[in-house]
Design a protein around this motif. Structure first.
Motif, PDB file in Angstrom:
ATOM      1  N   VAL A  96       0.844  -1.186   0.000  1.00 37.17           N
ATOM      2  CA  VAL A  96       0.000   0.000   0.000  1.00 37.17           C
ATOM      3  C   VAL A  96       0.882   1.240   0.000  1.00 37.17           C
ATOM      4  CG1 VAL A  96      -1.730   1.319   1.279  1.00 37.17           C
ATOM      5  CG2 VAL A  96      -1.882  -1.169   1.193  1.00 37.17           C
ATOM      6  N   LYS A  97       0.542   2.208  -0.817  1.00 34.62           N
ATOM      7  CA  LYS A  97       1.298   3.444  -0.893  1.00 34.62           C
ATOM      8  C   LYS A  97       1.203   4.205   0.423  1.00 34.62           C
ATOM      9  CE  LYS A  97       1.373   7.884  -3.317  1.00 34.62           C
ATOM     10  NZ  LYS A  97       0.697   8.727  -4.350  1.00 34.62           N
ATOM     11  N   SER A  98       2.329   4.690   0.909  1.00 34.71           N
ATOM     12  CA  SER A  98       2.346   5.488   2.134  1.00 34.71           C
ATOM     13  C   SER A  98       1.772   6.864   1.850  1.00 34.71           C
ATOM     14  CB  SER A  98       3.779   5.618   2.649  1.00 34.71           C
ATOM     15  OG  SER A  98       3.813   6.436   3.798  1.00 34.71           O
ATOM     16  N   LEU A  99       0.772   7.263   2.642  1.00 33.84           N
ATOM     17  CA  LEU A  99       0.081   8.535   2.440  1.00 33.84           C
ATOM     18  C   LEU A  99       0.321   9.466   3.622  1.00 33.84           C
ATOM     19  CD1 LEU A  99      -3.349   7.079   1.224  1.00 33.84           C
ATOM     20  CD2 LEU A  99      -1.554   8.085  -0.210  1.00 33.84           C
ATOM     21  N   LYS A 100       0.221  10.763   3.366  1.00 33.36           N
ATOM     22  CA  LYS A 100       0.287  11.762   4.429  1.00 33.36           C
ATOM     23  C   LYS A 100      -1.116  11.951   5.000  1.00 33.36           C
ATOM     24  CE  LYS A 100       4.179  14.336   2.465  1.00 33.36           C
ATOM     25  NZ  LYS A 100       4.630  15.662   1.924  1.00 33.36           N
ATOM     26  N   VAL A 101      -1.271  11.658   6.289  1.00 35.45           N
ATOM     27  CA  VAL A 101      -2.582  11.697   6.936  1.00 35.45           C
ATOM     28  C   VAL A 101      -2.535  12.675   8.111  1.00 35.45           C
ATOM     29  CG1 VAL A 101      -4.383  10.363   8.088  1.00 35.45           C
ATOM     30  CG2 VAL A 101      -2.971   9.284   6.300  1.00 35.45           C
ATOM     31  N   ALA A 102      -3.494  13.592   8.152  1.00 37.27           N
ATOM     32  CA  ALA A 102      -3.626  14.525   9.266  1.00 37.27           C
ATOM     33  C   ALA A 102      -4.825  14.114  10.113  1.00 37.27           C
ATOM     34  CB  ALA A 102      -3.793  15.956   8.761  1.00 37.27           C
ATOM     35  N   ILE A 103      -4.594  13.859  11.387  1.00 42.48           N
ATOM     36  CA  ILE A 103      -5.659  13.502  12.326  1.00 42.48           C
ATOM     37  C   ILE A 103      -6.041  14.764  13.091  1.00 42.48           C
ATOM     38  CG2 ILE A 103      -6.379  12.010  14.208  1.00 42.48           C
ATOM     39  CD1 ILE A 103      -5.592  10.463  11.691  1.00 42.48           C
ATOM     40  N   VAL A 104      -7.230  15.284  12.832  1.00 39.77           N
ATOM     41  CA  VAL A 104      -7.693  16.508  13.503  1.00 39.77           C
ATOM     42  C   VAL A 104      -8.642  16.103  14.617  1.00 39.77           C
ATOM     43  CG1 VAL A 104      -8.897  18.700  13.219  1.00 39.77           C
ATOM     44  CG2 VAL A 104      -7.400  17.858  11.401  1.00 39.77           C
ATOM     45  N   GLY A 105      -8.118  16.120  15.837  1.00 41.17           N
ATOM     46  CA  GLY A 105      -8.865  15.651  17.000  1.00 41.17           C
ATOM     47  C   GLY A 105      -8.214  14.394  17.538  1.00 41.17           C
ATOM     48  N   ALA A 106      -7.109  14.556  18.258  1.00 39.71           N
ATOM     49  CA  ALA A 106      -6.345  13.405  18.749  1.00 39.71           C
ATOM     50  C   ALA A 106      -6.859  12.965  20.106  1.00 39.71           C
ATOM     51  CB  ALA A 106      -4.857  13.742  18.806  1.00 39.71           C
ATOM     52  N   GLY A 107      -8.149  12.633  20.162  1.00 32.75           N
ATOM     53  CA  GLY A 107      -8.744  12.068  21.363  1.00 32.75           C
ATOM     54  C   GLY A 107      -8.753  10.564  21.278  1.00 32.75           C
ATOM     55  N   ALA A 108      -9.715   9.942  21.928  1.00 32.29           N
ATOM     56  CA  ALA A 108      -9.756   8.487  21.996  1.00 32.29           C
ATOM     57  C   ALA A 108      -9.939   7.844  20.628  1.00 32.29           C
ATOM     58  CB  ALA A 108     -10.877   8.050  22.937  1.00 32.29           C
ATOM     59  N   VAL A 109     -10.787   8.429  19.813  1.00 35.21           N
ATOM     60  CA  VAL A 109     -11.095   7.842  18.504  1.00 35.21           C
ATOM     61  C   VAL A 109     -10.057   8.238  17.461  1.00 35.21           C
ATOM     62  CG1 VAL A 109     -12.790   7.775  16.647  1.00 35.21           C
ATOM     63  CG2 VAL A 109     -13.539   7.690  19.019  1.00 35.21           C
ATOM     64  N   GLY A 110      -9.758   9.523  17.361  1.00 33.43           N
ATOM     65  CA  GLY A 110      -8.780   9.979  16.379  1.00 33.43           C
ATOM     66  C   GLY A 110      -7.410   9.371  16.605  1.00 33.43           C
ATOM     67  N   SER A 111      -6.997   9.294  17.862  1.00 31.61           N
ATOM     68  CA  SER A 111      -5.680   8.720  18.157  1.00 31.61           C
ATOM     69  C   SER A 111      -5.634   7.238  17.815  1.00 31.61           C
ATOM     70  CB  SER A 111      -5.344   8.919  19.639  1.00 31.61           C
ATOM     71  OG  SER A 111      -5.125  10.280  19.931  1.00 31.61           O
ATOM     72  N   TYR A 112      -6.744   6.524  18.085  1.00 34.76           N
ATOM     73  CA  TYR A 112      -6.741   5.093  17.795  1.00 34.76           C
ATOM     74  C   TYR A 112      -6.616   4.833  16.294  1.00 34.76           C
ATOM     75  CZ  TYR A 112      -8.066   0.302  17.079  1.00 34.76           C
ATOM     76  OH  TYR A 112      -8.063  -1.008  16.654  1.00 34.76           O
ATOM     77  N   TYR A 113      -7.480   5.450  15.499  1.00 31.09           N
ATOM     78  CA  TYR A 113      -7.417   5.205  14.057  1.00 31.09           C
ATOM     79  C   TYR A 113      -6.119   5.750  13.460  1.00 31.09           C
ATOM     80  CZ  TYR A 113     -12.250   3.604  14.158  1.00 31.09           C
ATOM     81  OH  TYR A 113     -13.398   2.897  14.418  1.00 31.09           O
ATOM     82  N   GLY A 114      -5.646   6.882  13.977  1.00 33.04           N
ATOM     83  CA  GLY A 114      -4.373   7.413  13.506  1.00 33.04           C
ATOM     84  C   GLY A 114      -3.221   6.474  13.800  1.00 33.04           C
ATOM     85  N   ALA A 115      -3.239   5.865  14.988  1.00 37.33           N
ATOM     86  CA  ALA A 115      -2.182   4.922  15.338  1.00 37.33           C
ATOM     87  C   ALA A 115      -2.214   3.694  14.442  1.00 37.33           C
ATOM     88  CB  ALA A 115      -2.327   4.513  16.806  1.00 37.33           C
ATOM     89  N   ARG A 116      -3.417   3.230  14.109  1.00 36.81           N
ATOM     90  CA  ARG A 116      -3.526   2.080  13.212  1.00 36.81           C
ATOM     91  C   ARG A 116      -2.979   2.421  11.819  1.00 36.81           C
ATOM     92  NH1 ARG A 116      -3.207  -2.132  16.093  1.00 36.81           N
ATOM     93  NH2 ARG A 116      -4.870  -2.401  17.634  1.00 36.81           N
ATOM     94  N   LEU A 117      -3.227   3.640  11.354  1.00 40.30           N
ATOM     95  CA  LEU A 117      -2.706   4.049  10.046  1.00 40.30           C
ATOM     96  C   LEU A 117      -1.183   4.195  10.088  1.00 40.30           C
ATOM     97  CD1 LEU A 117      -5.468   6.650   9.108  1.00 40.30           C
ATOM     98  CD2 LEU A 117      -5.130   4.408   8.064  1.00 40.30           C
ATOM     99  N   HIS A 118      -0.674   4.744  11.177  1.00 45.96           N
ATOM    100  CA  HIS A 118       0.775   4.863  11.348  1.00 45.96           C
ATOM    101  C   HIS A 118       1.426   3.479  11.365  1.00 45.96           C
ATOM    102  CE1 HIS A 118       4.469   4.960  13.847  1.00 45.96           C
ATOM    103  NE2 HIS A 118       4.665   6.146  13.294  1.00 45.96           N
ATOM    104  N   GLU A 119       0.751   2.537  11.983  1.00 48.31           N
ATOM    105  CA  GLU A 119       1.276   1.180  12.141  1.00 48.31           C
ATOM    106  C   GLU A 119       1.599   0.519  10.808  1.00 48.31           C
ATOM    107  OE1 GLU A 119      -0.017  -2.547  14.987  1.00 48.31           O
ATOM    108  OE2 GLU A 119      -1.588  -1.595  13.775  1.00 48.31           O
ATOM    109  N   VAL A 120       0.836   0.851   9.761  1.00 51.14           N
ATOM    110  CA  VAL A 120       1.058   0.211   8.454  1.00 51.14           C
ATOM    111  C   VAL A 120       1.857   1.097   7.504  1.00 51.14           C
ATOM    112  CG1 VAL A 120      -1.005  -1.217   8.659  1.00 51.14           C
ATOM    113  CG2 VAL A 120      -1.177   1.023   7.534  1.00 51.14           C
ATOM    114  N   GLY A 121       2.419   2.182   8.040  1.00 50.49           N
ATOM    115  CA  GLY A 121       3.355   2.948   7.231  1.00 50.49           C
ATOM    116  C   GLY A 121       2.891   4.293   6.728  1.00 50.49           C
TER     117      GLY A 121
END
Length: 430
Positions: A96-121
């Motif tokens: 999968v191509k590595s993309l630049k992702v901005a998580i606006v709202g690093a609370g419980a939900v934003g941080s979780y999904y952002g961490a999962r996206l970071h995990e795969v590159g």
């Protein structure tokens, strides 16, 4: 407070008084808090499967844990949607191509999904109102595997103007913060950016209008935004808590559904594939909803009765609603009024019935069955009330009533419920 509610009721139709009597007669009876198995939506939209887990902690039946004004602990639950089959995205052999992702709202939900996206590159940046003091990075404990983003890799900002332009912007804020979203995301956008807004309520019309006004968008094609390629509405089913700055606990679920609000893509299939590609290789289960408006209304079939009654009763849990005969009957009645409004709007928007399927008894049964298994669950709006935080009243409660009135759909019980919620809002300045 009681006198205020009585005055509201006297000004409404006789049927409105009936809903008040159901609430009044129920009182604040404390019921036995039973631990019941959790019900998870299967890929078949007409069935639920028991996951064998008792609900033991409170979480939010909503879509966002983070408020631009007041970040807090939160969780999201949504029901299954009219969409494609749930896809567990993990396929470690697929590049999968590595993309630049901005998580606006690093609370419980934003941080979780952002961490999962970071995990795969993917290259993730996180926006939070207040920068964390911890130098330990972002730590996520999860039933799907823990994640640790070291401090030197956890790119967190308190000003989106300092962040890079993004391929994807994922917004995870409360709908009470809707008005600040354009200013937060515009610095991150380019013409090819895709925006996923994970949020409660009927928010798309106002959000698109606000973005157009902020960007001076005069495009006559109202199905597009000049500032980005696609705007998706997102609905998350997740139990995730923000324990402290930089510490997230994901204890259950995680389903993420999305549908398109506006887009300049060549085909709908392109938008669907882009969403699926973003989460490919992650452990996040996803679905894609071909009709976002129906998906939003289907979630309202749960949000309106259960968030509403929990607040109108001063702060009670879901098991107290489903186990009280009067409140259970009221919940069904509010579901009926919500479904009637939803189908009326869908019929008014879409000429072709092939574009949408009416909501009905199946959705009611699913929502009540789900609720029967929740145990002492605290709804998001109930938590906001008891913690004296801004409640998501406008887009979760007032907007559905407004649309019902415009469509000529009688919703006397829902009107009463919303009047009571707004009375609490005025009393406590929420």
């Amino acid at each position: 407070m009681k006198n205020c509610l009585i005055m509201v009721l006297l000004s409404n139709h006789l049927r409105v008084a009936q809903s008040f009597s159901l609430l009044r007669d129920a009182g604040f009876r404390r019921l036995h808090q039973q631990q019941q198995p959790w019900l998870w939506p299967s890929s078949n939209n007409n069935h639920w499967k028991i996951c064998g887990r008792s609900l033991s902690s409170s979480f939010l039946f909503g879509s966002s844990s983070f408020s631009a004004e007041s970040p807090t602990t939160s969780n999201n639950i949504s029901t299954n949607f009219q969409s494609s089959v749930v896809q567990r995205s993990g396929n470690k052999d697929e590049e999968v191509k590595s993309l630049k992702v901005a998580i606006v709202g690093a609370g419980a939900v934003g941080s979780y999904y952002g961490a999962r996206l970071h995990e795969v590159g993917h290259k993730c940046q996180f926006y939070t109102r207040t920068l964390p003091d911890s130098g330990e990075g972002l730590q996520v404990t999860s039933t799907d595997g823990d994640i640790h983003i070291p401090a030197d890799e956890w790119h967190v900002f308190n000003d989106t103007k300092q962040m890079q332009k993004a391929d994807w912007v994922v917004v995870a804020l409360k709908s009470s913060s809707l008005k600040v979203i354009p200013d937060l995301i515009i610095p991150l956008l380019q013409s090819t950016t895709r925006v996923l807004v994970i949020m409660n309520g009927l928010i798309e019309d106002d959000l698109v209008r606000m973005i157009r006004e902020k960007t001076n968008d005069t495009n006559l094609d109202r199905s597009q935004l000049a500032c980005c390629q696609t705007l998706y509405g997102g609905m998350a089913l997740i139990c995730s808590n923000r324990l402290a700055p930089g510490r997230i606990d994901h204890s259950y679920a995680g389903l993420l559904s999305a549908g398109v609000a506006v887009s300049s893509s060549a085909t709908p299939e392109e938008d669907e594939e882009a969403f699926r590609s973003l989460f490919r290789n992650t452990t996040v289960p996803i679905t894609y909803d071909a009709n976002l408006l129906r998906g939003r209304w289907k979630k309202m079939v749960w949000n309106l009765p259960f968030n509403g009654i929990s607040v109108a009763m001063g702060g009670i849990t879901v098991d107290q609603i489903v186990n009280d005969p009067g409140l259970r009957k009221l919940a069904y009645t509010i579901m009926d009024e919500t479904i009637a409004t939803a189908n009326a709007e869908l019929s008014a928007v879409y000429d072709d019935h092939d574009e949408w399927e009416p909501l009905g008894e199946a959705e009611k049964d699913q929502m009540m069955t789900l609720s029967d298994g929740m145990g002492p669950y605290k709804t998001s709006t109930m938590l906001d009330l008891t913690n004296r935080r801004a409640m998501e009243v406008r887009y979760m409660f007032r907007e559905p009533v407004k649309r019902a009135e415009k469509l000529g759909v009688p919703v006397p019980h829902l009107q009463t419920l919303v009047a009571m919620i707004e009375a609490y809002q005025r009393k406590y300045g929420l």
